[in-house]
Scaffold this motif. Structure first.
Motif, PDB file in Angstrom:
ATOM      1  N   LEU A  83      -2.150  -0.558   8.594  1.00  0.00           N
ATOM      2  CA  LEU A  83      -2.281   0.403   7.506  1.00  0.00           C
ATOM      3  C   LEU A  83      -2.461   1.837   7.989  1.00  0.00           C
ATOM      4  O   LEU A  83      -2.293   2.774   7.215  1.00  0.00           O
TER       5      LEU A  83
ATOM      6  N   ARG B 248      -8.190   1.296   0.327  1.00  0.00           N
ATOM      7  CA  ARG B 248      -7.210   1.507   1.388  1.00  0.00           C
ATOM      8  C   ARG B 248      -7.826   2.264   2.552  1.00  0.00           C
ATOM      9  O   ARG B 248      -7.582   1.935   3.719  1.00  0.00           O
TER      10      ARG B 248
ATOM     11  N   VAL C 235       0.840  -1.200   0.000  1.00  0.00           N
ATOM     12  CA  VAL C 235       0.000   0.000   0.000  1.00  0.00           C
ATOM     13  C   VAL C 235       0.874   1.248   0.000  1.00  0.00           C
ATOM     14  O   VAL C 235       0.617   2.212  -0.732  1.00  0.00           O
TER      15      VAL C 235
END
Length: 203
Positions: free
Chosen positions: A130, A120, A64
């Motif tokens: 994340l 995301r 990511v």
């Protein structure tokens, strides 16, 4: 991370796995990133994904960030090319749409990148790994947008800047989910209605 990942060979393998996971993210979202799929894409043994990463979430977080940093680099180059001049509402909105949503003509894969970006956001609520990545990317985005507005003779306090981006994000999530043929048009229209309030010209 195991110590062997710090060797040149180990670092090359680790980066190959991250790059493969980043490609899979863009192609199929989070569901596409699995140990076997990543190892196969990187042409490495299956065990390498657990050898170089503590968990699948750790690998996904790195992927990511790689995709996010690529987006930030493209945006940084675009902002650096923006000339310093006072811009009206329409030209400012066009610039912001290009920065936030990409240049669709120059980057035909931008729709997949947009989908990956909004996936995301949602994933951060489920995957703590994340969140730090998202916060770092968000700080870069805020700085770049502030610079772009400054070059356009405008200013937006932090709170207003967040609202502006949130408005675009909300429009895009709706448009992508409904497969709107012109999601940028929706975002553009919303920005035109509010840009002079949220990011007024500097007096």
């Amino acid at each position: 991370m195991v110590s062997s990942a710090a060797t040149p060979k180990g670092e090359r393998r680790r980066q190959a796995l991250v790059a493969s996971a980043a490609e899979l993210l863009l192609e199929g979202g989070f569901d596409a990133v699995r140990h076997r799929a990543v190892a196969t894409r990187a042409d490495l043994p299956l065990a390498s994904t657990t050898y170089y990463f503590d968990s699948l979430d750790d690998l996904i977080a790195c992927a990511v960030e790689l995709n996010g940093n690529a987006d930030m680099e493209a945006m940084r180059a675009r902002v650096a090319a923006v000339t310093q001049r006072r811009r009206g509402a329409e030209s400012t909105v066009e610039l912001l749409v290009e920065l936030l949503l990409g240049d669709e003509e120059k980057r035909p894969e931008s729709r997949e990148r947009l989908i990956s970006r909004y996936e995301r956001f949602v994933a951060c609520a489920r995957h703590p790994a994340l969140r730090d990545v998202q916060l770092r990317l968000r700080a870069q985005l805020d700085d770049l947008l502030t610079d772009a507005l400054r070059r356009s003779g405008r200013t937006a306090p932090e709170g207003q800047l967040r609202r502006l981006v949130a408005m675009v994000d909300g429009a895009m999530i709706t448009a992508l989910g409904e497969y709107d043929p012109d999601p940028r048009g929706l975002a553009r229209g919303m920005l035109l209605e509010s840009i002079d309030v949220m990011a007024p010209p500097v007096v």
